[in-house]
Write a protein that holds these residues in place. Structure first.
Motif, mmCIF file in Angstrom:
data_model
loop_
_atom_site.group_PDB
_atom_site.id
_atom_site.type_symbol
_atom_site.label_atom_id
_atom_site.label_comp_id
_atom_site.label_asym_id
_atom_site.label_seq_id
_atom_site.Cartn_x
_atom_site.Cartn_y
_atom_site.Cartn_z
ATOM 1 N N ALA A 113 1.025 -1.196 0.155
ATOM 2 C CA ALA A 113 -0.189 -0.026 0.184
ATOM 3 C C ALA A 113 0.884 1.101 0.012
ATOM 4 O O ALA A 113 1.791 1.353 0.666
ATOM 5 C CB ALA A 113 -0.878 0.042 1.134
ATOM 6 N N ALA A 114 0.558 2.212 -0.906
ATOM 7 C CA ALA A 114 1.480 3.518 -0.940
ATOM 8 C C ALA A 114 0.798 4.717 -1.079
ATOM 9 O O ALA A 114 -0.493 4.651 -1.430
ATOM 10 C CB ALA A 114 2.249 3.184 -1.879
ATOM 11 N N GLY A 115 1.237 5.627 -0.796
ATOM 12 C CA GLY A 115 0.735 7.332 -0.833
ATOM 13 C C GLY A 115 0.972 7.460 -2.365
ATOM 14 O O GLY A 115 2.237 7.398 -2.750
ATOM 15 N N GLY A 116 0.029 8.335 -2.755
ATOM 16 C CA GLY A 116 0.095 8.707 -4.363
ATOM 17 C C GLY A 116 0.572 10.179 -4.224
ATOM 18 O O GLY A 116 0.024 11.229 -3.506
ATOM 19 N N VAL A 117 1.871 10.268 -5.131
ATOM 20 C CA VAL A 117 2.090 11.437 -5.314
ATOM 21 C C VAL A 117 1.693 12.258 -6.710
ATOM 22 O O VAL A 117 1.403 13.377 -6.446
ATOM 23 C CB VAL A 117 3.764 11.444 -5.265
ATOM 24 N N THR A 118 1.666 11.199 -7.582
ATOM 25 C CA THR A 118 1.140 11.580 -9.134
ATOM 26 C C THR A 118 -0.197 11.075 -9.361
ATOM 27 O O THR A 118 -0.625 11.030 -10.213
ATOM 28 C CB THR A 118 2.367 11.522 -10.098
ATOM 29 N N HIS A 119 -0.152 9.810 -8.512
ATOM 30 C CA HIS A 119 -1.535 8.924 -8.662
ATOM 31 C C HIS A 119 -2.455 9.133 -7.684
ATOM 32 O O HIS A 119 -2.375 9.335 -6.491
ATOM 33 C CB HIS A 119 -1.351 7.758 -8.742
ATOM 34 N N GLY A 120 -3.892 9.103 -7.728
ATOM 35 C CA GLY A 120 -4.776 8.910 -6.652
ATOM 36 C C GLY A 120 -5.333 7.746 -5.944
ATOM 37 O O GLY A 120 -4.869 6.664 -6.572
ATOM 38 N N PRO A 121 -5.984 7.925 -4.729
ATOM 39 C CA PRO A 121 -6.457 6.643 -4.344
ATOM 40 C C PRO A 121 -7.331 5.845 -5.184
ATOM 41 O O PRO A 121 -7.911 6.276 -5.902
ATOM 42 C CB PRO A 121 -7.280 7.391 -3.077
ATOM 43 N N GLY A 122 -7.000 4.403 -5.110
ATOM 44 C CA GLY A 122 -7.753 3.472 -5.685
ATOM 45 C C GLY A 122 -6.762 3.050 -6.928
ATOM 46 O O GLY A 122 -7.345 2.181 -7.763
ATOM 47 N N THR A 123 -5.872 3.758 -7.309
ATOM 48 C CA THR A 123 -4.789 3.576 -8.376
ATOM 49 C C THR A 123 -4.131 2.047 -8.119
ATOM 50 O O THR A 123 -3.666 1.970 -6.949
ATOM 51 C CB THR A 123 -3.991 4.528 -8.610
#
Ligand code: HPA
Length: 269
Positions: A113-123
Motif C-alpha cells: 500500500a502506498a501514498g500517491g504523489v502523482t496518482h490518486g487513491p484506488g490506483t
C-alpha cells in the motif's frame, strides 16, 4: 550459526514441511494478504514455527507462509512482511527473499500500500523503478558472494519483460494499471508535506515504508522482480490528513481488482 547457515537451515526446514519447487515468491502487503487464501493444495506455516524467521506485528498482516499452486504456478506467499519501522534489522526484513533465492525461485512479486504523489487513491501502480530514501541498505556488511556480487547493478531492478506482460494482461482484462517510481521512506510516520514536495521533485510517483529492501536483496540474488503498489491515499499535503484507517479502507475497496490482476499476470509469467 552464520547468516548463510541460517538461510540454509530455514530452506531445509521448509522443504521438510513439503515445500518443493517455487516459481515465485509473493510478498503481500497490508490488506493484500487475502490472495494467499486462493492458493490451491496449500501448505500453511505460522511464522512463529519457522526457524530464523521474523514475526509480524502490523494489523492486517496474518503472519503465515502459504505454499501451493496459484494460476498454474508454484508460489510461496508471505501473508505479512517485516518492516524496518517495526524495529527489525534489514537482515530480518529481507530474510524471506534470501530463502526464496536458496529455494531457487525464479522471481518475486512484491506488493504494498502506498501514498500517491502523482496518482490518486484506488490506483494500481506498476513499479517501474524505486528511490531508496530509507538511509539504509540491506547489503551493507560482508557480501554474500554465494548469492551475488558486491556492487549489484540496479539498472534493471524491476524486470522489463515482466512489466510489459503486466501492462498487456491489464489491458486485456480491462484493469487500469498506472506506472511509476516508488520512493521508500523508513516510516513509521507518514511523510511531511515538504517531504512529499521533495519526493515529487526528484521523480517519485508513490511513497511507502516497505519493498525497497526486499527488492535490493532480490536483485542481489538474481531474482526477477515485479512490483505493484495499491495507492491508498493522496500523499501528505495533497489531502487534508492521513490515517491508517483510510489506508485499510481503500485497500479493502481495491483488493478484488488487485487479486484478479496478480493472478492474471502470474499465468503469463
Ligand atoms: N506514505 C507512506 N506509506 C504509505 C502511505 C503514505 O502516504 N499510504 C500507505 N502507505
Amino acid at each position: 550459526m552464520t547468516f548463510i547457515e541460517k538461510i540454509k537451515e530455514t530452506a531445509a526446514f521448509l522443504k521438510s514441511q513439503g515445500i518443493g519447487h517455487v516459481d515465485f515468491g509473493l510478498i503481500l502487503g497490508s490488506g493484500l494478504g487475502e490472495l494467499a487464501d486462493e492458493i490451491q493444495d496449500a501448505i500453511r506455516i505460522d511464522y512463529s514455527d519457522i526457524p530464523n524467521w521474523g514475526q509480524s506485528t502490523v494489523v492486517g498482516h496474518a503472519g503465515k507462509l502459504v505454499y501451493g499452486t496459484l494460476s498454474g504456478k508454484k508460489v510461496l506467499a508471505l501473508q505479512g512482511r517485516f518492516h524496518f519501522y517495526e524495529g527489525n534489522s534489514l537482515d530480518v526484513v529481507t530474510f524471506p527473499v534470501r530463502v526464496l533465492a536458496e529455494l531457487k525461485a525464479t522471481g518475486i512479486i512484491v506488493t504494498n500500500a502506498a501514498g500517491g504523489v502523482t496518482h490518486g487513491p484506488g490506483t494500481l501502480m506498476l513499479i517501474s523503478d524505486h528511490i531508496n530514501f530509507t538511509g539504509q541498505n540491506p547489503l551493507i556488511g560482508e557480501n554474500l558472494d554465494a548469492y551475488g556480487p558486491r556492487f549489484p547493478d540496479m539498472t534493471h531492478a524491476y524486470d522489463e519483460a515482466y512489466q510489459a506482460k503486466a501492462h498487456e494482461v491489464a489491458e486485456k482484462s480491462g484493469i487500469a494499471l498506472a506506472e511509476g517510481v516508488y520512493m521508500g521512506y523508513s516510516g513509521p510516520t507518514y511523510e511531511t508535506p515538504a517531504e512529499i514536495r521533495f519526493a515529487e521533485t526528484v521523480g517519485a510517483d508513490a511513497v511507502g515504508m516497505s519493498t525497497v529492501p526486499e527488492v535490493i536483496v532480490a536483485v542481489h540474488s538474481g531474482l526477477r522482480v515485479l512490483g505493484i503498489s495499491a495507492i491508498t491515499n493522496h500523499a501528505a499535503g495533497k489531502q487534508a490528513e492521513l490515517n491508517h484507517a483510510e489506508v485499510v479502507e481503500v485497500t479493502t475497496r481495491i483488493k478484488e481488482t488487485f487479486k484478479t490482476l496478480v493472478k492474471s499476470i502470474l499465468i503469463e509469467l
